[in-house]
Design a protein around this motif. Structure first.
Motif, PDB file in Angstrom:
ATOM      1  N   UNK A   6      19.387  41.705   2.293  1.00 13.71           N
ATOM      2  CA  UNK A   6      18.521  41.196   3.351  1.00 13.71           C
ATOM      3  C   UNK A   6      17.723  39.959   2.955  1.00 13.71           C
ATOM      4  N   UNK A   7      17.031  40.026   1.827  1.00 14.10           N
ATOM      5  CA  UNK A   7      16.058  38.982   1.512  1.00 14.10           C
ATOM      6  C   UNK A   7      16.663  37.836   0.719  1.00 14.10           C
ATOM      7  N   UNK A   8      16.317  36.595   1.069  1.00 13.88           N
ATOM      8  CA  UNK A   8      16.789  35.435   0.309  1.00 13.88           C
ATOM      9  C   UNK A   8      16.183  35.406  -1.090  1.00 13.88           C
ATOM     10  N   UNK A   9      16.905  34.812  -2.043  1.00 13.20           N
ATOM     11  CA  UNK A   9      16.496  34.900  -3.444  1.00 13.20           C
ATOM     12  C   UNK A   9      16.430  33.555  -4.167  1.00 13.20           C
ATOM     13  N   UNK A  10      16.982  32.485  -3.584  1.00 11.98           N
ATOM     14  CA  UNK A  10      16.996  31.191  -4.257  1.00 11.98           C
ATOM     15  C   UNK A  10      15.678  30.481  -3.964  1.00 11.98           C
ATOM     16  N   UNK A  11      14.698  30.649  -4.846  1.00  8.91           N
ATOM     17  CA  UNK A  11      13.345  30.142  -4.621  1.00  8.91           C
ATOM     18  C   UNK A  11      13.292  28.627  -4.820  1.00  8.91           C
ATOM     19  N   UNK A  12      12.710  27.938  -3.850  1.00 13.39           N
ATOM     20  CA  UNK A  12      12.609  26.476  -3.919  1.00 13.39           C
ATOM     21  C   UNK A  12      11.782  26.023  -5.113  1.00 13.39           C
ATOM     22  N   UNK A  13      10.762  26.795  -5.446  1.00  9.26           N
ATOM     23  CA  UNK A  13       9.861  26.378  -6.529  1.00  9.26           C
ATOM     24  C   UNK A  13      10.566  26.326  -7.877  1.00  9.26           C
ATOM     25  N   UNK A  14      11.652  27.074  -8.006  1.00 10.95           N
ATOM     26  CA  UNK A  14      12.384  27.066  -9.272  1.00 10.95           C
ATOM     27  C   UNK A  14      13.214  25.801  -9.458  1.00 10.95           C
ATOM     28  N   UNK A  15      13.337  24.987  -8.398  1.00 11.89           N
ATOM     29  CA  UNK A  15      14.203  23.805  -8.483  1.00 11.89           C
ATOM     30  C   UNK A  15      13.486  22.560  -7.954  1.00 11.89           C
ATOM     31  N   UNK A  58      24.097  29.678  -2.275  1.00  9.97           N
ATOM     32  CA  UNK A  58      24.320  31.099  -2.037  1.00  9.97           C
ATOM     33  C   UNK A  58      24.217  31.384  -0.544  1.00  9.97           C
ATOM     34  N   UNK A  59      25.273  31.930   0.040  1.00 10.06           N
ATOM     35  CA  UNK A  59      25.299  32.258   1.462  1.00 10.06           C
ATOM     36  C   UNK A  59      24.723  33.655   1.686  1.00 10.06           C
ATOM     37  N   UNK A  60      24.003  33.820   2.808  1.00 13.95           N
ATOM     38  CA  UNK A  60      23.486  35.126   3.216  1.00 13.95           C
ATOM     39  C   UNK A  60      23.122  35.065   4.692  1.00 13.95           C
ATOM     40  N   UNK A  61      22.554  36.159   5.229  1.00 14.74           N
ATOM     41  CA  UNK A  61      22.316  36.252   6.664  1.00 14.74           C
ATOM     42  C   UNK A  61      20.977  35.697   7.119  1.00 14.74           C
ATOM     43  N   UNK A  62      20.026  35.524   6.214  1.00 15.74           N
ATOM     44  CA  UNK A  62      18.711  35.032   6.628  1.00 15.74           C
ATOM     45  C   UNK A  62      18.060  34.241   5.500  1.00 15.74           C
ATOM     46  N   UNK A  63      17.039  33.476   5.888  1.00 17.07           N
ATOM     47  CA  UNK A  63      16.272  32.708   4.916  1.00 17.07           C
ATOM     48  C   UNK A  63      14.811  32.708   5.288  1.00 17.07           C
ATOM     49  N   UNK A  64      14.011  31.985   4.525  1.00 17.16           N
ATOM     50  CA  UNK A  64      12.608  31.804   4.867  1.00 17.16           C
ATOM     51  C   UNK A  64      12.169  30.422   4.374  1.00 17.16           C
ATOM     52  N   UNK A  96      10.348  38.809  25.561  1.00 15.08           N
ATOM     53  CA  UNK A  96      10.311  39.281  24.180  1.00 15.08           C
ATOM     54  C   UNK A  96       8.940  39.020  23.568  1.00 15.08           C
ATOM     55  N   UNK A  97       8.331  40.068  23.041  1.00 17.65           N
ATOM     56  CA  UNK A  97       7.083  39.950  22.293  1.00 17.65           C
ATOM     57  C   UNK A  97       7.470  39.904  20.817  1.00 17.65           C
ATOM     58  N   UNK A  98       7.412  38.721  20.240  1.00 15.53           N
ATOM     59  CA  UNK A  98       7.933  38.503  18.896  1.00 15.53           C
ATOM     60  C   UNK A  98       6.781  38.512  17.896  1.00 15.53           C
ATOM     61  N   UNK A  99       6.703  39.617  17.149  1.00 14.96           N
ATOM     62  CA  UNK A  99       5.681  39.726  16.112  1.00 14.96           C
ATOM     63  C   UNK A  99       5.965  38.669  15.046  1.00 14.96           C
ATOM     64  N   UNK A 100       4.928  37.961  14.632  1.00 13.38           N
ATOM     65  CA  UNK A 100       5.070  36.814  13.735  1.00 13.38           C
ATOM     66  C   UNK A 100       6.128  37.065  12.661  1.00 13.38           C
ATOM     67  N   UNK A 101       7.210  36.276  12.683  1.00 12.63           N
ATOM     68  CA  UNK A 101       8.287  36.491  11.701  1.00 12.63           C
ATOM     69  C   UNK A 101       8.070  35.662  10.441  1.00 12.63           C
ATOM     70  N   UNK A 102       8.650  36.144   9.348  1.00 13.87           N
ATOM     71  CA  UNK A 102       8.622  35.405   8.083  1.00 13.87           C
ATOM     72  C   UNK A 102      10.025  34.982   7.659  1.00 13.87           C
ATOM     73  N   UNK A 103      11.021  35.527   8.331  1.00 14.55           N
ATOM     74  CA  UNK A 103      12.411  35.217   8.015  1.00 14.55           C
ATOM     75  C   UNK A 103      13.103  34.652   9.259  1.00 14.55           C
ATOM     76  N   UNK A 104      14.209  33.967   9.043  1.00 17.53           N
ATOM     77  CA  UNK A 104      14.974  33.431  10.166  1.00 17.53           C
ATOM     78  C   UNK A 104      16.466  33.628   9.927  1.00 17.53           C
ATOM     79  N   UNK A 105      17.194  33.769  11.027  1.00 11.17           N
ATOM     80  CA  UNK A 105      18.650  33.744  10.944  1.00 11.17           C
ATOM     81  C   UNK A 105      19.119  32.345  11.337  1.00 11.17           C
ATOM     82  N   UNK A 106      20.369  32.191  11.719  1.00  8.31           N
ATOM     83  CA  UNK A 106      20.899  30.838  11.915  1.00  8.31           C
ATOM     84  C   UNK A 106      20.509  30.214  13.247  1.00  8.31           C
TER      85      UNK A 106
END
Length: 536
Positions: free
Chosen positions: A219-228, A239-245, A371-381
């Motif tokens: 589920x959770x993205x792992x390639x942290x921007x701060x590391x690069x 790295x491909x996955x279903x969501x990012x932040x 749709x009542x969208x509770x503040x999200x921290x992740x996004x899909x495509x």
């Protein structure tokens, strides 16, 4: 048969614009009649028009049942008619069906006669009756997701470092797919993700270049921007996955459920989208329950457990009707209480993330409910494109109950606007997230990704060739059912939509400001609402 053919030819000729032009010639000849001696009589007159009749028959024979082979030019000064042959316009290519080549009582292998490029696809470029459509605006995020490698490209070293968390490596070489699995994913996420890519290749055979990628199904993205972020970094692994932040650089890809979620009996997207539309039509928005509805698993995240405190109780009515989904019990009962098309009975539906982004997002947005969208921290495509107050109503992640109550009260007071917001979201899902565009998004993402590779893709040792046959022919139960239902029957007779250019920095900045301003506006309305209640 010859008589019938001649009749049809003359019908096509008479229905064309040539009749008008020949009439003008006849009029011109009639005006010349004083030059003919009056005593020539009817016979001479017929002889005068005989060349014209012969020319008419000759042109009719040349027409040969397709008047589009000629263009007619009328020079008004002397009424001269010029007939010019032009190249016939191509007819639409015929749709080709590519059935599965399943074998019985043998080990299933991939067919060896797959064409690298189908004849249908070859003829598309010559078929230009309708121009290729432009892709929806959310396709622009393809450029954003690939921007970390725009300057450096993607090296073999970068790719290999992506296998630290990847579930599988996918290699496409000469239109053949090879898979090297590293570990088992949750349920069958990896299976249906690979299946989806194989269907893309059936839809656009031979259209993608060779490529090699790593895919993480968690589920959770792992390639942290701060590391690069430093000047001496080796570059982020793709790295491909279903969501990012906003803090990571994972490449976002359509999730497995578009081809069905077998474990919880959710149908492939194409058929489910029709069911959701039918469910919307069963009950008008104004006749729905005037509350906010949510049903799901609250045990995957603290924020969902907090949401349950907003349920109806003896002390409070926060305008929310919330239900716990027990998937184990539901599975034993045959999923009788989890039909998504029947869950469009409320004016408002709540979307809230789980451990990360949730698959439920697209099902909720498709319901015609606001749709009542509770503040999200992740996004899909695709969610990044949607705007508050246009496609959804923003809900604070802190103090959810008050935020939900205000949203419902506001919507029940401003019914027309609430309906417009709900309808805008469902229209977006129905029109711009249909399966045709999901495949086109995949096509453009993989195509742009492949352009960045600085190495030659090669199937590694241990990789296995896979195709629709090896996956579907030996599948069983709901897995086989969903695969056969989502199987692309054959090559597309149209090109993919045209990828729009990347956002200019100023345009993207204005987009984010507009979104933030809308959220702040709602929060101001909400604060005033509760302040007014305190004064009462």
């Amino acid at each position: 048969m010859n008589l019938l053919s001649n009749q049809l030819t003359m019908q096509r000729f008479c229905s064309s614009g040539l009749v008008r032009h020949f009439s003008e010639v006849l009029i011109t000849l009639w005006r010349w009649r004083p030059r003919v001696k009056k005593n020539l009589g009817t016979t001479t007159t017929l002889l005068l028009f005989l060349p014209l009749l012969i020319a008419t028959a000759f042109i009719s024979s040349l027409w040969n049942s397709d008047t589009s082979n000629f263009s007619v030019h009328n020079i008004s000064r002397n009424k001269t008619v010029i007939i010019v042959s032009r190249k016939p316009q191509n007819r639409p290519p015929k749709r080709i069906t590519t059935p599965l080549n399943c074998v019985k009582n043998q080990t299933q292998t991939c067919p060896t006669n797959y064409p690298k490029t189908s004849q249908t696809q070859k003829s598309i470029s010559d078929y230009s009756i309708t121009p290729t459509s432009t892709c929806p605006d959310y396709f622009r995020w393809i450029h954003e997701d690939l921007s970390p490698w725009k300057v450096t490209g993607i090296t073999r070293d970068m790719l290999e470092r992506a296998n630290q968390t990847a579930h599988f490596r996918l290699v496409l070489v000469n239109n053949k797919v090879y898979i090297h699995k590293y570990k088992q994913s949750i349920q069958t996420r990896d299976v249906f993700t690979i299946w989806g890519i194989l269907q893309l290749l059936r839809k656009y055979p031979g259209r993608l270049p060779d490529l090699e990628l790593m895919f993480d199904c968690d589920d959770r993205p792992v390639v942290l921007s701060r590391d690069y972020s430093g000047p001496n970094n080796k570059g982020p692994p793709p790295l491909f996955r279903y969501s990012g932040d906003r803090w990571t650089m994972d490449i976002v890809f359509p999730d497995w459920s578009f081809w069905g979620w077998a474990e919880i009996n959710i149908n492939p997207w194409e058929s489910l989208l029709r069911e959701l539309k039918e469910g919307n039509n069963r009950r008008n928005w104004i006749d729905r329950e005037p509350y906010a509805y949510w049903k799901g698993n609250p045990f995957v995240a603290e924020t969902r457990r907090d949401l349950l405190t907003c349920n109806l109780s003896d002390k409070h009515d926060w305008n929310a009707r919330l239900y716990v989904q027990d998937w184990i019990l539901e599975s034993k009962r045959g999923f009788q209480q989890s039909n998504l098309a029947s869950q469009c009975a409320h004016r408002y539906k709540i979307y809230i993330e789980g451990y990360a982004w949730s698959v439920s997002e697209k099902y909720i947005l498709a319901c015609d409910s606001m749709t009542l969208l509770v503040k999200p921290y992740f996004h899909d495509f695709f969610i990044r494109y949607l705007q508050p107050l246009r496609h959804y109503w923003p809900i604070r992640d802190k103090d959810k109950c008050k935020s939900i109550k205000f949203a419902v009260d506001w919507g029940n007071t401003h019914k027309q606007k609430a309906q417009e917001i709900g309808r805008a979201a469902s229209n977006f899902i129905q029109e711009e997230l249909k399966m045709e565009y999901v495949y086109d998004y995949m096509f453009h993402l993989l195509n742009e990704y492949a352009k960045l590779l600085k190495f030659k893709p090669v199937a590694p040792d241990g990789a296995v060739e896979v195709c629709s046959e090896t996956m579907a022919c030996n599948a069983n139960g709901s897995h086989k059912k969903f695969m056969m239902e989502s199987l692309v029957k054959g090559p597309s007779i149209t090109n993919p939509c045209t990828l729009p250019p990347p956002y200019e920095p100023k345009v993207l900045g204005a987009f984010y400001r507009r979104k933030l301003n809308a959220i702040l506006q709602v929060q101001k309305w909400e604060d005033r609402y509760w302040e007014s209640l305190k004064k009462q």
